[in-house]
Write a protein that holds these residues in place. Structure first.
Motif, PDB file in Angstrom:
ATOM      1  N   CYS A  63      16.623  -9.902   9.459  1.00 17.76           N
ATOM      2  CA  CYS A  63      16.973  -8.829  10.382  1.00 17.76           C
ATOM      3  C   CYS A  63      16.377  -9.169  11.743  1.00 17.76           C
ATOM      4  N   ASP A  64      17.211  -9.716  12.601  1.00 17.11           N
ATOM      5  CA  ASP A  64      16.780 -10.180  13.917  1.00 17.11           C
ATOM      6  C   ASP A  64      17.728  -9.612  14.962  1.00 17.11           C
TER       7      ASP A  64
ATOM      8  N   VAL B 207      13.618  -1.113  11.899  1.00 19.61           N
ATOM      9  CA  VAL B 207      14.246  -1.626  10.679  1.00 19.61           C
ATOM     10  C   VAL B 207      13.854  -0.761   9.481  1.00 19.61           C
ATOM     11  N   ARG B 208      12.568  -0.396   9.407  1.00 16.36           N
ATOM     12  CA  ARG B 208      12.097   0.447   8.294  1.00 16.36           C
ATOM     13  C   ARG B 208      12.779   1.809   8.320  1.00 16.36           C
TER      14      ARG B 208
ATOM     15  N   SER C   2      15.825 -11.116   0.512  1.00 18.92           N
ATOM     16  CA  SER C   2      15.233 -10.576   1.747  1.00 18.92           C
ATOM     17  C   SER C   2      16.146 -10.914   2.921  1.00 18.92           C
TER      18      SER C   2
ATOM     19  N   TRP D 226      14.562  -4.742  18.777  1.00 17.23           N
ATOM     20  CA  TRP D 226      14.169  -3.969  17.606  1.00 17.23           C
ATOM     21  C   TRP D 226      12.754  -4.320  17.151  1.00 17.23           C
ATOM     22  N   THR D 227      12.055  -3.307  16.657  1.00 19.23           N
ATOM     23  CA  THR D 227      10.728  -3.489  16.078  1.00 19.23           C
ATOM     24  C   THR D 227      10.810  -3.322  14.562  1.00 19.23           C
ATOM     25  N   PRO D 228       9.781  -3.763  13.834  1.00 21.16           N
ATOM     26  CA  PRO D 228       9.773  -3.528  12.379  1.00 21.16           C
ATOM     27  C   PRO D 228       9.913  -2.056  12.018  1.00 21.16           C
ATOM     28  N   ASP D 229       9.398  -1.163  12.871  1.00 20.03           N
ATOM     29  CA  ASP D 229       9.507   0.271  12.592  1.00 20.03           C
ATOM     30  C   ASP D 229      10.959   0.732  12.620  1.00 20.03           C
TER      31      ASP D 229
ATOM     32  N   SER E 183      22.322  -6.726  12.370  1.00 15.77           N
ATOM     33  CA  SER E 183      21.736  -8.061  12.504  1.00 15.77           C
ATOM     34  C   SER E 183      22.774  -9.149  12.268  1.00 15.77           C
TER      35      SER E 183
END
Length: 261
Positions: A210-211, A220-221, A207, A215-218, A85
């Protein structure tokens, strides 16, 4: 370092370079070299969806040139999600971003893979690792370890890292604490600093954004979970010194003791 050609050194050339680096410092027992491209070129940092999947040209040249001396590689690890990111949103972008954005699969980014490559390339080297996310808390210990400095050594700007992640009132709080407790043990220091971080850290440290395109939140997780697993593996690897916060080390020691009973 740019002049190193990778060829075996002539002893007098090695001595000339050492003298140029060290100058009048005749009692030095080690020399620290720092370079952002030490383990890989910026434009190839994500090649083929791997972290620094290169042949470590600069590090190889340094290792070859100083072949009469012990090689010690120190490396700060960072959550690959936040690393990508930060590069994706920087003014100067790595040409290798195409391997990890949009429709590409970034979950192949692994610090374990990187360390495997480094240890295969430099089997005699010692390694020191830490999480970049922990740096504000542990930086004095990192400096002491890398320099093998005697007790009581005062490092210039040893607290610059912690101050860089705090709000102005947090910086004042830290300075007041340190002035009142200059000789605290590492455990007491880190406990106090952690409390200051919890209360006064900048939002982007607590925090990190993260951009990343596509990408999706999944994603990143998953990258964050994989990073945690990599840290766990590398913290227990042979020939690796892993510097972690004291509280985390205490929990790990307790957990290992319970597991062995």
């Amino acid at each position: 370092m740019k002049r190193l050609d990778g060829l075996p050194p002539i002893l007098h050339e090695e001595n000339e370079v050492l003298n140029a680096f060290l100058g009048d410092c005749t009692g030095a027992h080690s020399m620290l070299l720092q370079n952002e491209s030490m383990i890989g070129d910026f434009n190839r940092m994500f090649d083929r969806g791997r972290l620094y999947a290169s042949n470590f040209q600069l590090l190889s040249r340094i290792s070859e040139f100083f072949s009469q001396h012990e090689l010690h590689i120190a490396l700060a690890l960072r959550n690959p999600a936040h690393l990508v990111s930060s590069v994706a949103n920087a003014e100067l972008k790595s040409k290798s971003l195409r391997f990890v954005v949009d429709d590409s699969d970034p979950t192949t980014l692994s610090w374990v893979d990187t360390l495997d490559q480094l240890q295969n390339k430099f089997p005699q080297a010692k390694f020191t690792l830490w999480r970049d996310e922990d740096a504000p808390l542990i930086w004095p210990r990192v400096l002491k370890h890398l320099t093998n400095a005697p007790e009581g050594t005062v490092f210039t700007d040893a607290h610059a890292v912690i101050q860089s992640v705090l709000l102005p009132e947090g910086v004042s709080k830290f300075q007041s604490y340190f002035n009142d407790h200059p000789d605290d043990t590492p455990q007491s220091y880190e406990q106090a600093v952690q409390e200051i971080i919890d209360e006064f850290a900048l939002d982007q440290f607590k925090s990190p954004p993260c951009d990343v395109p596509g990408w999706t939140p999944d994603i990143v997780r998953d990258l964050t979970l994989d990073y945690a697993e990599d840290v766990e593996i590398l913290s227990q690897r042979d020939h690796v010194t892993f510097i972690a916060p004291m509280a985390q080390m205490d929990r790990l020691t307790l957990r290992n003791a319970v597991a062995s009973t």
